[in-house]
Design a protein around this motif. Structure first.
Motif, short mmCIF file in Angstrom:
data_model
loop_
_atom_site.label_atom_id
_atom_site.label_comp_id
_atom_site.label_asym_id
_atom_site.label_seq_id
_atom_site.Cartn_x
_atom_site.Cartn_y
_atom_site.Cartn_z
N TYR A 154 49.30 36.86 53.88
CA TYR A 154 48.57 37.58 55.47
C TYR A 154 47.55 36.18 55.84
N GLY A 155 46.70 35.52 55.70
CA GLY A 155 46.11 34.53 55.93
C GLY A 155 45.35 34.12 55.09
N LYS A 156 44.12 32.63 55.63
CA LYS A 156 43.27 32.11 54.38
C LYS A 156 42.22 33.47 54.13
N LEU A 157 41.43 32.78 53.26
CA LEU A 157 40.49 33.55 52.72
C LEU A 157 39.25 32.78 53.58
N ALA A 158 38.42 33.31 53.42
CA ALA A 158 37.20 33.03 54.06
C ALA A 158 36.11 32.08 52.35
N PHE A 159 36.57 32.59 51.86
CA PHE A 159 35.43 32.24 50.61
C PHE A 159 36.89 32.09 49.23
N ASN A 160 35.79 31.58 48.37
CA ASN A 160 36.28 30.91 47.40
C ASN A 160 37.25 32.66 46.79
N LEU A 161 38.02 32.77 45.59
CA LEU A 161 38.55 33.73 44.96
C LEU A 161 37.51 34.70 44.14
N ASP A 162 36.68 33.69 43.33
CA ASP A 162 35.64 34.12 42.87
C ASP A 162 34.97 35.70 43.27
N PHE A 163 34.67 34.76 44.84
CA PHE A 163 33.58 35.59 45.61
C PHE A 163 34.69 37.51 46.05
N TYR A 164 35.42 37.67 46.14
CA TYR A 164 36.68 38.72 45.56
C TYR A 164 36.73 39.60 44.09
N THR A 165 36.60 38.84 43.50
CA THR A 165 36.47 39.26 42.17
C THR A 165 35.60 39.67 41.46
N ASP A 166 34.87 39.13 41.49
CA ASP A 166 33.28 39.36 41.64
C ASP A 166 32.63 39.83 42.33
N VAL A 167 33.24 40.79 43.35
CA VAL A 167 32.26 41.07 44.43
C VAL A 167 31.20 40.70 44.24
N GLN A 168 30.67 39.49 45.02
CA GLN A 168 29.39 38.98 45.00
C GLN A 168 28.82 40.18 47.02
N ASN A 228 44.29 64.04 22.06
CA ASN A 228 43.24 62.71 21.86
C ASN A 228 43.88 61.57 22.10
N LEU A 229 43.88 60.81 23.41
CA LEU A 229 44.58 59.97 24.01
C LEU A 229 43.01 59.16 24.19
N ARG A 230 43.35 58.13 24.36
CA ARG A 230 41.96 57.04 24.93
C ARG A 230 43.08 56.00 26.15
N LEU A 231 42.63 56.64 27.23
CA LEU A 231 43.53 55.67 27.80
C LEU A 231 42.31 55.30 29.26
N THR A 232 43.10 54.21 29.69
CA THR A 232 42.45 53.69 31.02
C THR A 232 43.31 53.34 31.99
N ALA A 233 41.98 53.61 33.15
CA ALA A 233 43.10 54.07 33.98
C ALA A 233 42.66 52.87 34.70
N VAL A 234 44.37 52.00 35.50
CA VAL A 234 44.77 50.68 36.20
C VAL A 234 44.55 51.09 37.64
N HIS A 235 44.07 50.57 38.14
CA HIS A 235 44.03 51.13 39.74
C HIS A 235 44.39 49.57 40.30
N LEU A 236 45.38 49.08 40.97
CA LEU A 236 45.83 48.03 41.17
C LEU A 236 45.56 48.04 43.46
N VAL A 237 45.05 46.96 43.29
CA VAL A 237 44.94 46.98 44.70
C VAL A 237 45.80 45.68 45.49
N ASP A 238 46.77 45.66 46.08
CA ASP A 238 47.46 44.65 46.74
C ASP A 238 46.63 43.59 47.43
N ALA A 239 46.79 42.39 46.74
CA ALA A 239 45.64 41.15 46.74
C ALA A 239 45.69 40.59 48.21
N HIS A 240 46.47 40.72 48.89
CA HIS A 240 46.67 40.71 50.58
C HIS A 240 45.21 40.94 51.02
N LEU A 241 44.74 42.25 50.37
CA LEU A 241 43.76 42.63 51.28
C LEU A 241 42.95 41.88 51.84
N CYS A 242 42.27 41.07 50.44
CA CYS A 242 41.21 39.75 50.55
C CYS A 242 41.24 39.08 51.95
#
Length: 301
Positions: free
Chosen positions: A181-195, A130-144
């Motif tokens: 590993y380099g500058k982002l092409a867009f603001n951070l919200d583009f990558y977090t919200d997956v616009q 009777n576990l209530r679990l959330t999958a926390v999926h980590l992705v390295d931010a520099h991939l953006c």
């Protein structure tokens, strides 16, 4: 009812560091935490381990005995664990009364979007204990900083969400190193919200490595957009406000915050995080904190 997190993600995304930092934070806000090492190859643990799969099976032994490589060996280990799930259940039962569980899984991504054994282990635990679990999926931010790698991370996140069938939180880990590993092409919200991913097409076309796969990439981006499931939170594991924000999101996803458990901890989380949900203004604050502005670079010159 017992709550917890299933921590997954590619190698190097910071899963073990996350479990160490998250366990310390949760203890500080008053929760009893048990970390369960599910990686049969992780023999150097920075945290105190309540249950260790290496007590049941070790990857090095499997590789030597069956002449398998590391990937095949990990699949074998998960299959062996699924068949011997009673061992894990017996180890977890003493923790079920009052502990919050963190499952630290190995970094072989195929286990979580292709093979059934790791999912089988989790689903059996959910049903039997009777576990209530959330999958926390980590992705390295520099991939953006690389459009092609970012699209790959989106596909991996989407595939894992569909396969695992758990409440799911995708996290851009190591956000403090996002521009290493380099500058982002867009603001951070583009990558977090997956616009609108069409904006990536121009940048992908500029790179000769991706130019000949332009049509394939466009189709893949449309698949991601059509599902509309993927977005990201951000995390700096050394920043208590960043960790607190993520804890609040996870608590909502698995129902912990609605269960009336540990009211003082929930109250602390609200104070640390604030009352406003994750939105443009919070992402903008993260960007301002961790990403250098071009105007600042110009001023420095």
């Amino acid at each position: 009812m017992v709550f917890g997190q299933v921590v997954i993600g590619p190698p190097g995304s910071g899963k073990t560091t996350y479990c160490n930092g998250m366990s310390q934070f949760l203890r500080l806000i008053g929760r009893k935490v048990a970390v369960i090492n599910m990686d049969p190859a992780n023999d150097s643990l920075p945290y105190e381990c309540a249950v260790n799969i290496e007590d049941l099976i070790k990857l090095s032994d499997v590789m030597a005995e069956h002449s398998l490589g590391p990937n095949g060996g990990l699949v074998y280990c998960m299959d062996y664990l699924e068949k011997n799930i009673d061992w894990l259940e017996s180890k977890l039962k003493p923790l079920l009364k009052d502990h919050y569980l963190l499952f630290d899984f190995p970094g072989q991504v195929e286990l979580f979007f292709l093979h059934e054994n790791a999912k089988g282990v989790i689903m059996k635990l959910v049903k039997k204990l009777n576990l209530r679990l959330t999958a926390v999926h980590l992705v390295d931010a520099h991939l953006c900083s690389d459009p092609g790698k970012y699209v790959s991370a989106l596909l991996l996140s989407l595939s894992t969400m569909l396969h695992m069938e758990l409440p799911h939180v995708n996290v851009l880990s190591k956000i403090d190193l996002i521009e290493s590993y380099g500058k982002l092409a867009f603001n951070l919200d583009f990558y977090t919200d997956v616009q609108d991913l069409n904006y990536l097409q121009h940048h992908l076309g500029q790179d000769p490595r991706y130019a000949k796969y332009r049509k394939l990439t466009k189709e893949l981006c449309e698949v991601i957009d059509n599902y509309g499931l993927v977005n990201f939170s951000t995390l700096d594991i050394q920043d208590k406000e960043s960790v607190g924000t993520l804890v609040k999101l996870i608590d909502k996803s698995n129902g912990y915050i609605f269960a009336g458990i540990d009211a003082s901890a929930v109250e602390f989380s609200k104070i640390a995080v604030g009352a406003v949900d994750w939105d443009y203004y919070r992402v903008a604050a993260v960007q301002e904190k961790y990403m250098k502005d071009e105007d600042e670079d110009f001023d420095d010159k």
